[in-house]
Design an enzyme around this catalytic site. Sequence first.
Site, PDB file in Angstrom:
ATOM      1  N   CYS A 113       0.843  -1.204   0.000  1.00 10.11           N
ATOM      2  CA  CYS A 113       0.000   0.000   0.000  1.00 10.11           C
ATOM      3  C   CYS A 113       0.881   1.258   0.000  1.00 10.11           C
ATOM      4  O   CYS A 113       1.780   1.396   0.828  1.00 10.11           O
ATOM      5  CB  CYS A 113      -0.922  -0.009   1.217  1.00 10.11           C
ATOM      6  SG  CYS A 113      -1.979   1.442   1.261  1.00 10.11           S
ATOM      7  N   LYS A 152       1.510  -9.511  -0.578  1.00 11.89           N
ATOM      8  CA  LYS A 152       1.327  -8.750  -1.817  1.00 11.89           C
ATOM      9  C   LYS A 152       2.167  -7.497  -1.705  1.00 11.89           C
ATOM     10  O   LYS A 152       2.115  -6.793  -0.691  1.00 11.89           O
ATOM     11  CB  LYS A 152      -0.158  -8.411  -1.972  1.00 11.89           C
ATOM     12  CG  LYS A 152      -0.497  -7.572  -3.189  1.00 11.89           C
ATOM     13  CD  LYS A 152      -2.016  -7.545  -3.390  1.00 11.89           C
ATOM     14  CE  LYS A 152      -2.437  -6.629  -4.525  1.00 11.89           C
ATOM     15  NZ  LYS A 152      -2.329  -5.207  -4.209  1.00 11.89           N
ATOM     16  N   ASN A 213       0.172  -8.782 -11.005  1.00 11.84           N
ATOM     17  CA  ASN A 213      -0.869  -7.761 -10.781  1.00 11.84           C
ATOM     18  C   ASN A 213      -0.416  -6.432 -11.382  1.00 11.84           C
ATOM     19  O   ASN A 213       0.761  -6.102 -11.351  1.00 11.84           O
ATOM     20  CB  ASN A 213      -1.124  -7.631  -9.269  1.00 11.84           C
ATOM     21  CG  ASN A 213      -2.093  -6.517  -8.901  1.00 11.84           C
ATOM     22  OD1 ASN A 213      -1.756  -5.631  -8.115  1.00 11.84           O
ATOM     23  ND2 ASN A 213      -3.289  -6.551  -9.452  1.00 11.84           N
ATOM     24  N   ASP A 215      -2.550  -3.557 -14.295  1.00 12.89           N
ATOM     25  CA  ASP A 215      -2.999  -3.360 -15.681  1.00 12.89           C
ATOM     26  C   ASP A 215      -3.617  -4.603 -16.320  1.00 12.89           C
ATOM     27  O   ASP A 215      -3.489  -4.806 -17.528  1.00 12.89           O
ATOM     28  CB  ASP A 215      -1.855  -2.859 -16.566  1.00 12.89           C
ATOM     29  CG  ASP A 215      -1.454  -1.431 -16.214  1.00 12.89           C
ATOM     30  OD1 ASP A 215      -2.173  -0.786 -15.427  1.00 12.89           O
ATOM     31  OD2 ASP A 215      -0.413  -0.969 -16.726  1.00 12.89           O
ATOM     32  N   SER A 237      -7.686  -5.895 -10.665  1.00 17.63           N
ATOM     33  CA  SER A 237      -7.978  -4.859  -9.663  1.00 17.63           C
ATOM     34  C   SER A 237      -8.900  -3.787 -10.214  1.00 17.63           C
ATOM     35  O   SER A 237     -10.123  -3.979 -10.242  1.00 17.63           O
ATOM     36  CB  SER A 237      -6.671  -4.240  -9.163  1.00 17.63           C
ATOM     37  OG  SER A 237      -5.833  -5.228  -8.642  1.00 17.63           O
ATOM     38  N   ARG A 238      -8.326  -2.657 -10.721  1.00 13.09           N
ATOM     39  CA  ARG A 238      -9.200  -1.561 -11.147  1.00 13.09           C
ATOM     40  C   ARG A 238     -10.118  -1.959 -12.302  1.00 13.09           C
ATOM     41  O   ARG A 238     -11.167  -1.355 -12.488  1.00 13.09           O
ATOM     42  CB  ARG A 238      -8.358  -0.331 -11.512  1.00 13.09           C
ATOM     43  CG  ARG A 238      -7.802   0.384 -10.279  1.00 13.09           C
ATOM     44  CD  ARG A 238      -6.813   1.455 -10.681  1.00 13.09           C
ATOM     45  NE  ARG A 238      -5.681   0.850 -11.371  1.00 13.09           N
ATOM     46  CZ  ARG A 238      -4.771   1.527 -12.052  1.00 13.09           C
ATOM     47  NH1 ARG A 238      -4.857   2.832 -12.146  1.00 13.09           N
ATOM     48  NH2 ARG A 238      -3.770   0.887 -12.636  1.00 13.09           N
TER      49      ARG A 238
HETATM   50  C1  LIG Z   1      -9.391   1.939  -4.639  1.00 13.20           C
HETATM   51  C2  LIG Z   1      -8.237   0.983  -4.448  1.00 13.20           C
HETATM   52  C3  LIG Z   1      -8.127   0.289  -3.263  1.00 13.20           C
HETATM   53  C4  LIG Z   1      -7.074  -0.608  -3.063  1.00 13.20           C
HETATM   54  N1  LIG Z   1      -7.002  -1.306  -1.884  1.00 13.20           N
HETATM   55  C5  LIG Z   1      -6.045  -2.257  -1.727  1.00 13.20           C
HETATM   56  C6  LIG Z   1      -5.992  -3.067  -0.556  1.00 13.20           C
HETATM   57  O1  LIG Z   1      -6.819  -2.963   0.361  1.00 13.20           O
HETATM   58  N2  LIG Z   1      -4.994  -3.984  -0.470  1.00 13.20           N
HETATM   59  C7  LIG Z   1      -4.060  -4.162  -1.467  1.00 13.20           C
HETATM   60  O2  LIG Z   1      -3.172  -5.002  -1.357  1.00 13.20           O
HETATM   61  N3  LIG Z   1      -4.098  -3.397  -2.576  1.00 13.20           N
HETATM   62  C8  LIG Z   1      -5.060  -2.480  -2.740  1.00 13.20           C
HETATM   63  N4  LIG Z   1      -5.112  -1.745  -3.896  1.00 13.20           N
HETATM   64  C9  LIG Z   1      -4.162  -2.055  -4.983  1.00 13.20           C
HETATM   65  C10 LIG Z   1      -4.753  -3.067  -5.979  1.00 13.20           C
HETATM   66  O3  LIG Z   1      -5.084  -4.284  -5.328  1.00 13.20           O
HETATM   67  C11 LIG Z   1      -3.791  -3.356  -7.150  1.00 13.20           C
HETATM   68  O4  LIG Z   1      -2.579  -3.833  -6.613  1.00 13.20           O
HETATM   69  C12 LIG Z   1      -3.531  -2.121  -7.999  1.00 13.20           C
HETATM   70  O5  LIG Z   1      -4.716  -1.427  -8.257  1.00 13.20           O
HETATM   71  C13 LIG Z   1      -2.833  -2.493  -9.315  1.00 13.20           C
HETATM   72  O6  LIG Z   1      -3.626  -3.225 -10.180  1.00 13.20           O
HETATM   73  P1  LIG Z   1      -4.411  -2.519 -11.442  1.00 13.20           P
HETATM   74  O7  LIG Z   1      -3.368  -1.754 -12.232  1.00 13.20           O
HETATM   75  O8  LIG Z   1      -4.976  -3.687 -12.212  1.00 13.20           O
HETATM   76  O9  LIG Z   1      -5.437  -1.652 -10.843  1.00 13.20           O
HETATM   77  C14 LIG Z   1      -6.118  -0.808  -4.088  1.00 13.20           C
HETATM   78  C15 LIG Z   1      -6.240  -0.090  -5.287  1.00 13.20           C
HETATM   79  C16 LIG Z   1      -7.282   0.793  -5.484  1.00 13.20           C
HETATM   80  C17 LIG Z   1      -7.388   1.526  -6.790  1.00 13.20           C
END
Ligand SMILES: Cc1cc2nc3c(=O)[nH]c(=O)nc-3n(C[C@H](O)[C@H](O)[C@H](O)COP(=O)(O)O)c2cc1C
Length: 347
Positions: A113, A152, A213, A215, A237-238
């Site tokens: 985080c 993670k 993880n 994109d 994720s997103r």
């Molecule tokens: C709104 C939001 C909340 C997130 N909360 C967490 C979380 O609680 N724990 C965690 O490990 N990552 C958290 N992340 C990170 C995502 O799990 C992920 O690692 C990150 O968005 C990259 O993936 P993406 O590019 O597919 O979005 C969060 C991301 C976003 C945008």
Amino acid sequence: MISPNLQAKLSTPLKIGSVEIKSRVLQSPLSGITDLVFRRLVRRYAPESMMYTEMVHASGLHYIKGLPKIMEIDPQERPISIQLFDCRPDFLAEAAQKAQAEGADTIDINMGCPVNKITRKGGGSSLLRQPEVAEAILREVIKSVDIPVTMKTRIGWDDNEITILDFAKRMQDAGAQMITVHARTRAQGYNGNARWEWIAKVKEVLSIPVIANGDIFSVESAVKCLEETGADGVMCSRGTLGYPFLVGEIDYFLKTGERLAPPTPIELLECAKEHLRALGEYKGDKGVYQARKHMAWYAKGFVGASVLRGQLSQVETVQEGVGLIDKAIESLEKGYEVELESGLAMV
Ligand SMILES: Cc1cc2nc3c(=O)[nH]c(=O)nc-3n(C[C@H](O)[C@H](O)[C@H](O)COP(=O)(O)O)c2cc1C
């Protein structure tokens, strides 16, 4: 589209220590998003995938009686991991025991985080800079539970400190049973491209499963990432915001080589309505406020979507939101009828 080698590997279960998962696609932990209601929607389309709770603050847990709502899991929702964050091994171990008692299949420790409030106190991605604390956390948590412990993280603090290779090896040696790598640095936040090449390097040096993880927004990006990195699975994720279909779409493609038809705008809005109603039921007014952002994410891909988004992001009650969505569905259906009459929908 998938190479035979990859297909063969993906057809075997993902083994996280003693736990076997019949899917190589995971739903990431998302704070403020992946509550029980959201996970239920994702699981409808991806029944075999691993889901994660929102991250839970271990010290916070130490000082309260009972469990916070974000830690609640449905006994039927398996496989499920509860994610914890903190920098104190003792509080994390205590929290892990509570997570195990709640029914978690694995415990995941957040070491990625980027949020200042968390890194300032030594949690999240700041653990990349304190690998000895991260190791101590893993050892202590592993001692305290019988279920697998995973973590993670990101590829490093910033471009001058891409430490993931050494860090990941240390975490494996400390007993982590799986690692998920968000292929950005802490300094990148969520900006710029995920640098999957680092996941490929991590995969080369570890023997535990490595989950990619960053994109993963479509079936294509998932397959590309798996091909390029050799990772054991992908975590979405997103791409799932306002689209709880994504994990299932990728999972289905990896298993069958066939694509599921994407939801129509009407189906997306029906899903939005269900999400809003369930959040209202589960969390009351708070649920409705939380639902605003979800509603806005669902409303896309049709004429009038931006106006609807604006309206939905201000709803005060479930009824108000449902009314707005029903009206939008009605006009989409009318539009569809007009298109059918004029032959446009047949094109
Ligand atoms: C709104 C939001 C909340 C997130 N909360 C967490 C979380 O609680 N724990 C965690 O490990 N990552 C958290 N992340 C990170 C995502 O799990 C992920 O690692 C990150 O968005 C990259 O993936 P993406 O590019 O597919 O979005 C969060 C991301 C976003 C945008």
